[in-house]
Design a protein around this motif. Structure first.
Motif, PDB file in Angstrom:
ATOM      1  N   VAL A 123     -13.817  74.240 -67.356  1.00 49.49           N
ATOM      2  CA  VAL A 123     -14.309  74.336 -68.826  1.00 49.49           C
ATOM      3  C   VAL A 123     -13.873  73.271 -69.610  1.00 49.49           C
ATOM      4  O   VAL A 123     -12.983  72.715 -69.632  1.00 49.49           O
ATOM      5  CB  VAL A 123     -13.421  75.599 -69.232  1.00 49.49           C
ATOM      6  N   VAL A 124     -14.968  72.534 -70.249  1.00 53.29           N
ATOM      7  CA  VAL A 124     -15.029  71.566 -71.119  1.00 53.29           C
ATOM      8  C   VAL A 124     -14.793  71.694 -72.529  1.00 53.29           C
ATOM      9  O   VAL A 124     -15.935  72.379 -72.886  1.00 53.29           O
ATOM     10  CB  VAL A 124     -15.898  70.547 -70.662  1.00 53.29           C
ATOM     11  N   VAL A 125     -13.873  71.626 -73.281  1.00 54.13           N
ATOM     12  CA  VAL A 125     -13.927  72.011 -74.729  1.00 54.13           C
ATOM     13  C   VAL A 125     -14.252  70.796 -75.399  1.00 54.13           C
ATOM     14  O   VAL A 125     -13.497  69.961 -75.598  1.00 54.13           O
ATOM     15  CB  VAL A 125     -12.424  72.397 -75.010  1.00 54.13           C
ATOM     16  N   GLY A 126     -15.349  71.084 -76.092  1.00 53.90           N
ATOM     17  CA  GLY A 126     -15.771  69.577 -76.812  1.00 53.90           C
ATOM     18  C   GLY A 126     -17.036  69.201 -76.166  1.00 53.90           C
ATOM     19  O   GLY A 126     -16.836  68.343 -74.939  1.00 53.90           O
ATOM     20  N   GLY A 127     -18.168  69.152 -76.743  1.00 53.39           N
ATOM     21  CA  GLY A 127     -19.660  68.392 -76.107  1.00 53.39           C
ATOM     22  C   GLY A 127     -19.812  67.413 -76.781  1.00 53.39           C
ATOM     23  O   GLY A 127     -20.848  67.131 -77.107  1.00 53.39           O
ATOM     24  N   GLY A 128     -18.743  66.438 -77.062  1.00 50.84           N
ATOM     25  CA  GLY A 128     -19.079  65.032 -77.479  1.00 50.84           C
ATOM     26  C   GLY A 128     -19.268  64.046 -76.473  1.00 50.84           C
ATOM     27  O   GLY A 128     -19.645  64.351 -75.366  1.00 50.84           O
ATOM     28  N   THR A 129     -19.339  62.874 -76.668  1.00 47.10           N
ATOM     29  CA  THR A 129     -19.680  61.829 -75.717  1.00 47.10           C
ATOM     30  C   THR A 129     -18.576  61.982 -74.603  1.00 47.10           C
ATOM     31  O   THR A 129     -19.218  61.996 -73.572  1.00 47.10           O
ATOM     32  CB  THR A 129     -19.308  60.282 -76.280  1.00 47.10           C
ATOM     33  N   ALA A 130     -17.439  62.136 -74.747  1.00 45.26           N
ATOM     34  CA  ALA A 130     -16.475  62.080 -73.751  1.00 45.26           C
ATOM     35  C   ALA A 130     -16.724  63.472 -72.660  1.00 45.26           C
ATOM     36  O   ALA A 130     -16.730  63.347 -71.544  1.00 45.26           O
ATOM     37  CB  ALA A 130     -14.838  62.084 -74.046  1.00 45.26           C
ATOM     38  N   GLY A 131     -16.726  64.638 -73.467  1.00 46.15           N
ATOM     39  CA  GLY A 131     -16.900  65.791 -72.865  1.00 46.15           C
ATOM     40  C   GLY A 131     -18.125  66.115 -71.902  1.00 46.15           C
ATOM     41  O   GLY A 131     -18.016  66.488 -71.029  1.00 46.15           O
ATOM     42  N   LEU A 132     -19.307  65.557 -72.653  1.00 43.72           N
ATOM     43  CA  LEU A 132     -20.284  65.650 -71.960  1.00 43.72           C
ATOM     44  C   LEU A 132     -20.402  64.560 -70.604  1.00 43.72           C
ATOM     45  O   LEU A 132     -21.205  64.766 -69.532  1.00 43.72           O
ATOM     46  CB  LEU A 132     -21.865  65.259 -72.563  1.00 43.72           C
TER      47      LEU A 132
END
Length: 236
Positions: free
Chosen positions: A31-40
């Motif tokens: 589960v990745v929390v945060g769909g910003g540059t790093a998260g995506l």
């Protein structure tokens, strides 16, 4: 064309609760929390393995259909710095007469890349930038030279055409990649004011950059953008 509405904190809390309840019945490896540059990026790399399942949770909306996100000429309009910006306030700044400033941060899938005017990387090699990471960690893989292969790996770069070159674009293929996922290209329209600014800066002694992503930002030139040169829209 529809617009994403800005949810309240209560609505966001309710959304997260609903997501958590939904996830209880589904198993994911990550589960990745945060769909910003790093998260995506993390989610994308993890799913290079087709046996891995990943879910990304992001507080902001999907902005793929917003003109102000896709079209270079609409940068700064619409929701760019309202709904799509967290607008974090700083504490009062002693050296600025106690003014409070705003730190802009993207609130959408893609994070701050959604509101950064399509500026592509212009990272400094030395001084207080990338090479310092290697010094602090005593690890040469965190220096500019160590990271450049990964910078290049992310790019699907389109070299400038004759018209762009005639308008001052300079391109060094050794610092670009051509097989990645992030489209990188140059604008197809050049403001006369920008060209005059570059000419004036060079006339005052500033160096003409062979390519503004070569690790030396102490120069002037035309910066590449995170755009798809085929249709001149933001890279998604």
């Amino acid at each position: 064309m529809g617009r994403a509405l800005k949810p309240s904190n209560m609505e966001l809390s309710g959304l997260l609760v609903a997501i958590c309840l939904a996830l209880r019945s589904v198993a994911y490896d990550y589960v990745v929390v945060g769909g910003g540059t790093a998260g995506l990026t993390v989610a994308s790399r993890l799913t290079d393995d087709p046996s891995i399942t990943v879910v990304v949770i992001e507080a902001g909306p999907n902005t793929e259909d917003l003109p102000e996100v896709l079209i270079p000429g609409l940068i700064g309009t619409g929701e760019t710095f309202t709904t799509l910006d967290w607008s974090y306030p700083t504490v009062p700044q002693v050296n600025l007469n106690s003014r409070q400033l705003t730190v802009n941060a993207g609130k959408a899938l893609g994070g701050s890349t959604v509101i950064n005017s399509m500026i592509f990387r212009s990272t400094a090699r030395r001084e207080r930038a990338v090479d310092v990471w290697g010094t602090l960690n005593n690890n040469s893989s965190w220096t500019w030279d160590g990271l450049l292969p990964y910078f290049r790996k992310s790019e699907l770069s389109t070299p400038p055409d004759p018209s762009q070159i005639a308008n001052g674009v300079r391109f060094d293929s050794s610092v670009h990649g051509f097989d990645g996922r992030v489209h990188v290209g140059f604008p197809n329209f050049f403001f006369k004011q920008s060209q005059l600014w570059v000419q004036t800066a060079e006339g005052l002694g500033f160096a003409a950059s062979p390519d503004l992503v070569n690790g030396d930002p102490h120069a002037v030139g035309v910066a590449p953008n995170s755009l798809d040169a085929k249709n001149n829209t933001r890279s998604l």
